[in-house]
Design an enzyme around this catalytic site. Structure first.
Site, mmCIF file in Angstrom:
data_model
loop_
_atom_site.group_PDB
_atom_site.id
_atom_site.type_symbol
_atom_site.label_atom_id
_atom_site.label_comp_id
_atom_site.label_asym_id
_atom_site.label_seq_id
_atom_site.Cartn_x
_atom_site.Cartn_y
_atom_site.Cartn_z
ATOM 1 N N SER A 111 -0.546 -3.522 -4.756
ATOM 2 C CA SER A 111 0.562 -3.474 -5.696
ATOM 3 C C SER A 111 1.305 -2.143 -5.574
ATOM 4 O O SER A 111 1.816 -1.815 -4.509
ATOM 5 C CB SER A 111 0.007 -3.713 -7.108
ATOM 6 O OG SER A 111 1.028 -3.897 -8.036
ATOM 7 N N HIS A 136 2.788 -7.671 -3.776
ATOM 8 C CA HIS A 136 3.247 -8.793 -4.607
ATOM 9 C C HIS A 136 4.430 -8.331 -5.450
ATOM 10 O O HIS A 136 4.861 -7.183 -5.374
ATOM 11 C CB HIS A 136 2.114 -9.353 -5.487
ATOM 12 C CG HIS A 136 1.590 -8.401 -6.519
ATOM 13 N ND1 HIS A 136 0.540 -8.713 -7.347
ATOM 14 C CD2 HIS A 136 1.951 -7.133 -6.867
ATOM 15 C CE1 HIS A 136 0.291 -7.700 -8.154
ATOM 16 N NE2 HIS A 136 1.139 -6.728 -7.886
#
Length: 207
Positions: A111, A136
């Protein structure tokens, strides 16, 4: 990567920090291990990215720039991600200061951790061989009145768009590829991270 500032189970426990004792002309001097490594221009980004951590890391980068603006800084990353605004303060400081920031992933960079990993100086971004990288889209968790939720939804879409643009810039991928690949969690090995353009090479051992 979260748009809220809530802590989670990944928050680091820094209660026990090893000490290093050095002999000087004035006798013994002790440092905690992270302060000693800072003398070698090494900064650790470990655990969840949040405001307190971001303040410490940006302060360390600014200090090292003031000490020597020509010498590289080494940012070691082992992070599951965290708060977007905190991560962006680290990102902006990395781009702002004069020294190159070399990024090294050990363990995981997920992330926001992956975003900061790929934001290192081109040619100086590395993974250790068994590390994992995950990219993501930003996560939203706002609760409240419908109108406020709509406002926050629009804001997180703007943030998502900006982060995709920056990821495309640092990886060399097209914006369309980044949008597609970050739609859901995408995990990459160290070699796959090199192939994707997130890092430049895999470190196996020091020369």
């Amino acid at each position: 990567m979260s748009y809220s500032g809530e802590r989670d189970q990944f928050a680091p426990n820094m209660a026990l920090v090893p000490m290093v004792v050095e002999q000087t002309s004035r006798g013994e001097r002790s440092y905690d291990i992270f302060s000693r490594l800072l003398k070698e221009r090494i900064i650790f980004l470990t655990g969840q990215v949040e405001d307190h951590m971001a303040n410490l890391i940006t302060a360390q980068m600014l200090f090292l720039e003031a000490e020597n603006p020509e010498k590289d800084i080494f940012l070691y990353i082992n992070s599951p991600g965290g708060v977007i605004t905190a991560g962006m303060s680290i990102y902006d400081t990395m781009q702002f200061i004069k020294p190159d920031v070399s990024t090294i992933c050990m363990g995981q960079a997920c992330s926001m951790g992956a975003f900061l990993l790929t934001a290192g100086a081109k040619g100086k971004r590395f993974c250790l061989p068994n590390s994992r990288v995950m990219i993501h889209q930003p996560l939203g968790g706002f609760q409240g009145q419908a109108t406020d939720i709509e406002i926050h939804a629009k804001e997180i879409l703007k943030v998502k768009s900006r982060m995709n643009e920056l990821m495309a810039k640092h990886t060399g991928k097209s914006l369309e590829e980044i949008e597609r690949d970050t739609e859901r969690d995408r995990f990459l090995s160290a070699d796959e991270a090199v192939e994707y353009g997130l890092v430049d090479s895999v470190f196996t051992r020091r020369d």
